[in-house]
Design an enzyme around this catalytic site. Structure first.
Site, PDB file in Angstrom:
ATOM      1  N   ASN A  48       0.852  -1.175   0.050  1.00 59.63           N
ATOM      2  CA  ASN A  48      -0.093   0.034   0.069  1.00 59.63           C
ATOM      3  C   ASN A  48       0.739   1.128   0.020  1.00 59.63           C
ATOM      4  O   ASN A  48       2.022   1.535   0.705  1.00 59.63           O
ATOM      5  CB  ASN A  48      -0.921   0.063   1.191  1.00 59.63           C
ATOM      6  CG  ASN A  48      -0.632   0.026   2.445  1.00 59.63           C
ATOM      7  OD1 ASN A  48       0.729  -0.592   2.759  1.00 59.63           O
ATOM      8  ND2 ASN A  48      -0.986   0.445   3.618  1.00 59.63           N
ATOM      9  N   VAL A  49       0.159   2.293  -0.602  1.00 64.69           N
ATOM     10  CA  VAL A  49       1.004   3.617  -0.852  1.00 64.69           C
ATOM     11  C   VAL A  49       0.080   4.750  -0.419  1.00 64.69           C
ATOM     12  O   VAL A  49      -0.896   4.985  -1.244  1.00 64.69           O
ATOM     13  CB  VAL A  49       1.561   3.680  -2.194  1.00 64.69           C
ATOM     14  CG1 VAL A  49       2.403   5.152  -2.387  1.00 64.69           C
ATOM     15  CG2 VAL A  49       2.569   2.534  -2.731  1.00 64.69           C
ATOM     16  N   GLU A  50       0.236   5.339   0.665  1.00 66.05           N
ATOM     17  CA  GLU A  50      -0.632   6.407   1.182  1.00 66.05           C
ATOM     18  C   GLU A  50      -0.208   7.759   0.688  1.00 66.05           C
ATOM     19  O   GLU A  50       0.862   8.030  -0.185  1.00 66.05           O
ATOM     20  CB  GLU A  50      -0.578   6.423   2.545  1.00 66.05           C
ATOM     21  CG  GLU A  50      -1.187   4.970   3.225  1.00 66.05           C
ATOM     22  CD  GLU A  50      -1.492   5.022   4.556  1.00 66.05           C
ATOM     23  OE1 GLU A  50      -1.174   5.806   5.443  1.00 66.05           O
ATOM     24  OE2 GLU A  50      -2.090   3.857   5.102  1.00 66.05           O
ATOM     25  N   CYS A  59      -4.050   0.752  -2.383  1.00 65.04           N
ATOM     26  CA  CYS A  59      -3.945  -0.226  -1.715  1.00 65.04           C
ATOM     27  C   CYS A  59      -2.931  -1.444  -2.247  1.00 65.04           C
ATOM     28  O   CYS A  59      -2.541  -1.208  -3.435  1.00 65.04           O
ATOM     29  CB  CYS A  59      -5.289  -1.263  -1.674  1.00 65.04           C
ATOM     30  SG  CYS A  59      -6.714  -0.444  -0.628  1.00 65.04           S
ATOM     31  N   GLU A  61      -3.347  -4.290  -3.073  1.00 66.90           N
ATOM     32  CA  GLU A  61      -3.731  -5.085  -4.577  1.00 66.90           C
ATOM     33  C   GLU A  61      -3.730  -4.236  -5.446  1.00 66.90           C
ATOM     34  O   GLU A  61      -3.563  -4.839  -6.418  1.00 66.90           O
ATOM     35  CB  GLU A  61      -5.133  -5.157  -3.885  1.00 66.90           C
ATOM     36  CG  GLU A  61      -5.366  -6.250  -2.789  1.00 66.90           C
ATOM     37  CD  GLU A  61      -5.847  -5.627  -1.650  1.00 66.90           C
ATOM     38  OE1 GLU A  61      -5.216  -4.582  -1.401  1.00 66.90           O
ATOM     39  OE2 GLU A  61      -6.473  -5.905  -0.526  1.00 66.90           O
ATOM     40  N   CYS A  92     -10.206  -4.773   0.526  1.00 70.35           N
ATOM     41  CA  CYS A  92     -11.420  -3.818   0.629  1.00 70.35           C
ATOM     42  C   CYS A  92     -12.363  -4.051  -0.533  1.00 70.35           C
ATOM     43  O   CYS A  92     -12.036  -4.764  -1.749  1.00 70.35           O
ATOM     44  CB  CYS A  92     -10.923  -2.460   0.831  1.00 70.35           C
ATOM     45  SG  CYS A  92     -10.279  -1.915  -0.857  1.00 70.35           S
ATOM     46  N   CYS A  95     -10.954  -3.147  -4.121  1.00 71.12           N
ATOM     47  CA  CYS A  95      -9.849  -4.105  -4.563  1.00 71.12           C
ATOM     48  C   CYS A  95     -10.558  -5.244  -4.861  1.00 71.12           C
ATOM     49  O   CYS A  95      -9.890  -6.148  -5.660  1.00 71.12           O
ATOM     50  CB  CYS A  95      -8.915  -4.097  -3.314  1.00 71.12           C
ATOM     51  SG  CYS A  95      -7.753  -2.864  -3.249  1.00 71.12           S
TER      52      CYS A  95
END
Ligand code: THU
Length: 139
Positions: A48-50, A59, A61, A92, A95
């Protein structure tokens, strides 16, 4: 290779755990890693990359699907997604749809040790997918 027995779940779980270390999650502090295998036996991964805008967070995925494109595409047959505690999590809602595009109803999702993997069709029943586009067109 499309039965649960032949899926190298321990390898997928290890790769997913390794991917959590590459996660960029300074806001939620929830690191997530994902690893999947294609029908050709290729393994793809994602983290995940916020983002400071929160809503633009990618996310794990989503990163995995990008990795799939990077290797030239393929059909996903099994995916393991874990959080920073190294335990599997279910994808989620968004995803589930992303994974459906590349694995369909038969895609297997790691549900953890001592539990049978879940079919994506159980997580996203009645999914709208690529085939619907042709059927639903006006002309
Ligand atoms: N997250 C994922 O990477 N995949 C999921 O399926 C659920 C949530 C991430 C997004 C965000 O960076 C963090 O987990 C907390 O929601």
């Amino acid at each position: 290779m499309n039965t649960s027995r032949e899926i190298p779940w321990s390898v997928l779980r290890e790769r997913a755990i390794a991917a959590t270390a590459l996660s960029y999650a300074p806001y939620s502090k929830v690191t997530v890693g994902a690893a999947g295998i294609t029908s050709n036996g290729e393994i793809v991964q994602g983290s995940n990359v916020e983002n400071a805008s929160y809503g633009l967070t990618l996310c794990a995925e989503c990163s995995l699907v990008s990795d799939l494109a990077r290797i030239g595409g393929g059909r996903l047959i099994a995916v393991s997604i874990v959080a920073g505690d190294h335990q599997p999590i279910t994808p989620c809602g968004r995803c589930r749809q992303l994974l459906f595009e590349h694995g369909g109803n038969e895609l297997l999702i790691d549900a953890g040790d001592s539990k049978d993997p879940l079919l994506l069709s159980a997580l996203l029943p009645g999914a709208f997918g690529p085939e619907d586009l042709g059927i639903r067109k006006n002309s």
